[in-house]
Design an enzyme around this catalytic site. Sequence first.
Site, PDB file in Angstrom:
ATOM      1  N   ASP A  67      -4.055  -9.944   3.575  1.00  0.00           N
ATOM      2  CA  ASP A  67      -3.252  -8.901   2.924  1.00  0.00           C
ATOM      3  C   ASP A  67      -2.449  -8.059   3.914  1.00  0.00           C
ATOM      4  O   ASP A  67      -2.963  -7.677   4.976  1.00  0.00           O
ATOM      5  CB  ASP A  67      -4.178  -7.928   2.170  1.00  0.00           C
TER       6      ASP A  67
ATOM      7  N   GLY B 131      -3.430  -2.371  -0.770  1.00  0.00           N
ATOM      8  CA  GLY B 131      -3.148  -0.945  -0.560  1.00  0.00           C
ATOM      9  C   GLY B 131      -2.553  -0.316  -1.799  1.00  0.00           C
ATOM     10  O   GLY B 131      -2.573  -0.904  -2.877  1.00  0.00           O
TER      11      GLY B 131
ATOM     12  N   HIS C 153      -1.003  -7.720  -5.233  1.00  0.00           N
ATOM     13  CA  HIS C 153      -1.480  -6.688  -6.145  1.00  0.00           C
ATOM     14  C   HIS C 153      -0.256  -6.066  -6.828  1.00  0.00           C
ATOM     15  O   HIS C 153       0.717  -5.715  -6.149  1.00  0.00           O
ATOM     16  CB  HIS C 153      -2.210  -5.585  -5.381  1.00  0.00           C
TER      17      HIS C 153
ATOM     18  N   GLU D  68      -1.177  -2.256 -11.454  1.00  0.00           N
ATOM     19  CA  GLU D  68      -2.454  -1.547 -11.569  1.00  0.00           C
ATOM     20  C   GLU D  68      -2.138  -0.053 -11.654  1.00  0.00           C
ATOM     21  O   GLU D  68      -2.155   0.536 -12.713  1.00  0.00           O
ATOM     22  CB  GLU D  68      -3.334  -1.848 -10.345  1.00  0.00           C
TER      23      GLU D  68
END
Length: 336
Positions: free
Chosen positions: A138, A170, A197, A200
């Site tokens: 990541d 992050g 990611h 969210e």
Amino acid sequence: MNALEFIRKMPKAELHLHLEGTVSPQTLWKMARKNHVPLPVGTLKELSALYEFESFDKFLKLWQAMCRCFKTEADYAFMVENFAKTCARQNIRYAELHFTPFNHEKFAIGGKRALNAVTKKLESLEKRGGPVTRLIIDIPAEGGKKAGEYTTRLLEAEKNPLIVAIGLGGPEAGFPRKDFAEYFRRAREAGYFCVAHAGETEGAHHVQEAVLDLKARRIQHGVRAVESKKVLDLLKTHNICCDVAVTSNLCLKVFKKIEQHPLKRLLKAQIPLTLNTDDPPFFNTDIEREYERAYLELGITLKDLWEMNLNGLRFGLAETALRRSLMEEFKENAPA
Ligand SMILES: [Zn+2]
């Protein structure tokens, strides 16, 4: 067999799990004391209380304090061993682990050294019968361009077959996914898959950027894609899997109550899904609990849960032959 027994006995795959996020308060306490690293609290009880989250910001601060406790290769091996124990307890046979070398470059023994210690231990686990693991490296978004460049260079120089993808972790707020497109392009060119990611703590537009700008094959979370019909259609058309983590979403206040969680809506929209823990001790959960909650509190059928579990192999990024042989193993050992 009752449903909870079925869940316990399932051979499991998990795709959205941060290796550093598997460190329990007990493990962190031991490491900090052994390495004489000061923690912002004086007792294990107080440290455990820090694991209760109110915001992503507080979460990130604890995360960074934790990274400072890694002082030797043996500490990384210790983390991996503890992770393997939790896999054995819950019958996790395949896991894709997110790992963030940039943080270990910044706060610990160096990113490359940390990565070598982790891969060495994971390889030896696989040789001894599992779990089988693959790594996603990541970029921590808060590290910006510096973290992007560092992580991409590391991947370009790396040749370890355990490492299969670049990821983006992050915070989301203030860090548009598209800002990292150049690093993802270079990683693709170097032969890696892309995951990110998104959706969210930010809305559906971040999911769209992850798919279109970063060419992500899977999205970690992605739950706020439900805010846009267009983005749901995009996920469905591109057959992008969302690696959902229900308890993590509740702890970080993405949704106030479990009844508001859109897992069922995503399922109805025919988005491929997996269930995950994200950072199990940080959210006081484990993979069995995630399946149990989905069954008991969200009303997902056992049949759908089993399919989500198999999605972990269908959408996993390990070599095809390996995933197919795990698929056979899973079907042979499926609880009756
Ligand atoms: Zn995550």
